[in-house]
Design a protein around this motif. Structure first.
Motif, PDB file in Angstrom:
ATOM      1  N   VAL A 153       0.853  -1.183   0.000  1.00 28.42           N
ATOM      2  CA  VAL A 153       0.000   0.000   0.000  1.00 28.42           C
ATOM      3  C   VAL A 153       0.892   1.237   0.000  1.00 28.42           C
ATOM      4  O   VAL A 153       1.799   1.364   0.819  1.00 28.42           O
ATOM      5  CB  VAL A 153      -0.939  -0.003   1.222  1.00 28.42           C
ATOM      6  N   HIS A 154       0.634   2.142  -0.939  1.00 28.67           N
ATOM      7  CA  HIS A 154       1.497   3.306  -1.126  1.00 28.67           C
ATOM      8  C   HIS A 154       0.702   4.437  -1.765  1.00 28.67           C
ATOM      9  O   HIS A 154      -0.414   4.239  -2.243  1.00 28.67           O
ATOM     10  CB  HIS A 154       2.676   2.941  -2.046  1.00 28.67           C
ATOM     11  N   SER A 155       1.263   5.610  -1.769  1.00 22.94           N
ATOM     12  CA  SER A 155       0.717   6.717  -2.566  1.00 22.94           C
ATOM     13  C   SER A 155       1.805   7.163  -3.531  1.00 22.94           C
ATOM     14  O   SER A 155       2.986   7.116  -3.218  1.00 22.94           O
ATOM     15  CB  SER A 155       0.262   7.880  -1.674  1.00 22.94           C
ATOM     16  N   ASP A 156       1.372   7.577  -4.721  1.00 18.11           N
ATOM     17  CA  ASP A 156       2.307   8.028  -5.744  1.00 18.11           C
ATOM     18  C   ASP A 156       2.635   9.493  -5.489  1.00 18.11           C
ATOM     19  O   ASP A 156       1.741  10.336  -5.452  1.00 18.11           O
ATOM     20  CB  ASP A 156       1.698   7.883  -7.142  1.00 18.11           C
ATOM     21  N   ILE A 157       3.913   9.801  -5.310  1.00 19.77           N
ATOM     22  CA  ILE A 157       4.309  11.169  -5.007  1.00 19.77           C
ATOM     23  C   ILE A 157       5.447  11.588  -5.915  1.00 19.77           C
ATOM     24  O   ILE A 157       6.033  10.778  -6.625  1.00 19.77           O
ATOM     25  CB  ILE A 157       4.748  11.325  -3.533  1.00 19.77           C
ATOM     26  N   GLY A 158       5.758  12.859  -5.895  1.00 20.08           N
ATOM     27  CA  GLY A 158       6.894  13.373  -6.638  1.00 20.08           C
ATOM     28  C   GLY A 158       6.536  13.765  -8.055  1.00 20.08           C
ATOM     29  O   GLY A 158       5.401  13.626  -8.502  1.00 20.08           O
ATOM     30  N   VAL A 159       7.525  14.265  -8.777  1.00 17.75           N
ATOM     31  CA  VAL A 159       7.308  14.767 -10.125  1.00 17.75           C
ATOM     32  C   VAL A 159       7.820  13.777 -11.157  1.00 17.75           C
ATOM     33  O   VAL A 159       8.664  12.927 -10.875  1.00 17.75           O
ATOM     34  CB  VAL A 159       8.005  16.127 -10.330  1.00 17.75           C
ATOM     35  N   HIS A 160       7.291  13.894 -12.370  1.00 19.63           N
ATOM     36  CA  HIS A 160       7.762  13.082 -13.492  1.00 19.63           C
ATOM     37  C   HIS A 160       9.226  13.428 -13.746  1.00 19.63           C
ATOM     38  O   HIS A 160       9.583  14.597 -13.929  1.00 19.63           O
ATOM     39  CB  HIS A 160       6.908  13.384 -14.721  1.00 19.63           C
ATOM     40  N   GLU A 161      10.068  12.426 -13.795  1.00 19.75           N
ATOM     41  CA  GLU A 161      11.506  12.673 -13.839  1.00 19.75           C
ATOM     42  C   GLU A 161      11.972  13.297 -15.147  1.00 19.75           C
ATOM     43  O   GLU A 161      13.036  13.920 -15.194  1.00 19.75           O
ATOM     44  CB  GLU A 161      12.265  11.369 -13.599  1.00 19.75           C
ATOM     45  N   ILE A 162      11.197  13.171 -16.213  1.00 12.78           N
ATOM     46  CA  ILE A 162      11.573  13.757 -17.496  1.00 12.78           C
ATOM     47  C   ILE A 162      10.809  15.050 -17.760  1.00 12.78           C
ATOM     48  O   ILE A 162      11.389  16.073 -18.132  1.00 12.78           O
ATOM     49  CB  ILE A 162      11.323  12.762 -18.649  1.00 12.78           C
TER      50      ILE A 162
END
Length: 261
Positions: free
Chosen positions: A138-147
C-alpha cells in the motif's frame, strides 16, 4: 460506485468523438467521483470493447520476452512492469489511445482537474503483472515526473484477468488517510477500470500475497496523467518516488524473501 460503460477511446483513426458528449459523460459522474471514499475514484465495468481487450490480452508480453522488467523498484514482490514500447505495434497504439484528446476531455470532466497532460514515455505505467505469492505494498504516488517535471494527478488501471476467482485475492485496496484500515476493496475483474486521484493520501495497493495457481497471474494496464501545477492535496515537488505505509516496517522486507507469507 460501479458503472458499466465504455471509455472514449478508439484505435481506428477514422473514428472521432464528439467532445461535447465526452465532456458531458464525464461531468455527469463528477459528483459521484469526488464523493467516493476514501479518496476520489470511479469503477467502470466493461470499459473496453471485447475485441480490443481480447487483442490486448493475447499480446501481453510473456515472462521470457521481458524477463529484465521484473522486480524494478515497484514496492512489491514477484511483480514486473513492461513498457508498451517494448511490445508490438497494437499494444503501443492502444496505449497512445489512452493518451488521446478524447480521453483527456473525459478525465478532466470526471475529476474536475483541468489541464491534464498525458505521459508519452509511460514512465509510471505500462503492463503490470504479479505472479503467485506476489504483492504490491500500500502506497501513494508522489513526486514529479523525472523527465517532464510534472505532478501526478490521476491514475487509471484496467484489469485483464478473465475468470478471476475470489480465492485468488489480489483485490485493489484503498486505505484511509490515517492508514488505520482498508476502506474499500475492488476485485481485479476482467475489463474493469479504476480511475482515482493521485494525491498524498491516495493510499492503494494489493498487499496480500496472491493465492493463484502457478500458471495464473494478476495482469493490468496502468496509465498516469499529470498537471504542471501541484494539487491542493499534493506534496510540494520532490524527486519521483512512492510513499509506502510499510517503508519502515521490517516485515515488508521479510515478506519479499518468504513468498509473501
Amino acid at each position: 460506485m460501479y458503472i458499466s460503460a465504455q471509455l472514449p477511446l478508439s484505435l481506428n483513426p477514422e473514428r472521432s468523438f464528439d467532445y461535447d458528449s465526452v465532456r458531458a459523460f464525464g461531468h455527469a459522474l463528477l459528483s459521484t467521483y469526488r464523493n467516493s471514499n476514501p479518496f476520489p475514484h470511479l469503477v467502470v465495468d466493461d470499459c473496453l470493447p471485447e475485441t480490443v481487450i481480447r487483442k490486448v490480452c493475447a499480446r501481453f508480453p510473456s515472462k521470457d520476452e521481458l524477463e529484465q522488467c521484473f522486480e524494478q523498484g515497484y514496492l512489491g514482490y514477484r511483480t514486473r512492469c513492461a513498457s508498451p514500447y517494448m511490445c508490438d505495434s497494437y499494444i503501443s497504439s492502444f496505449f497512445n489511445s489512452l493518451n488521446s484528446a478524447s480521453m483527456l476531455q473525459f478525465l478532466e470532466s470526471l475529476t474536475g482537474i483541468k489541464g491534464l497532460i498525458p505521459d508519452p514515455y509511460f514512465s509510471n505505467g505500462g503492463l503490470i503483472e504479479t505472479r503467485s505469492g506476489g504483492f504490491v505494498e500500500v502506497h501513494s504516488d508522489i513526486g514529479v515526473h523525472e523527465i517532464l517535471n510534472l505532478q501526478p494527478r490521476v491514475s487509471m488501471i484496467i484489469y485483464l484477468n478473465e475468470d478471476w476467482r475470489d480465492e485468488y485475492g489480489g483485490d485493489l485496496e484503498m486505505w484511509g488517510a490515517g492508514l488505520s484500515r482498508c476502506i474499500k476493496r475492488i476485485s481485479p475483474s476482467y475489463n474493469r477500470c479504476v480511475i482515482f486521484n493521485s494525491e498524498k493520501n491516495s493510499y492503494h495497493g494489493h498487499p496480500q500475497a496472491l493465492q493463484t495457481p502457478l500458471d495464473v497471474s494478476r495482469r493490468s494496464i496502468l496509465v498516469s496523467y499529470y498537471t504542471s501545477e501541484v494539487g491542493a492535496n499534493d506534496y510540494a515537488r520532490t524527486p519521483w518516488g512512492f510513499r509506502s505505509m510499510n517503508r519502515l516496517n521490517i516485515m515488508s522486507y521479510f515478506r519479499r524473501f518468504t513468498g509473501g507469507t
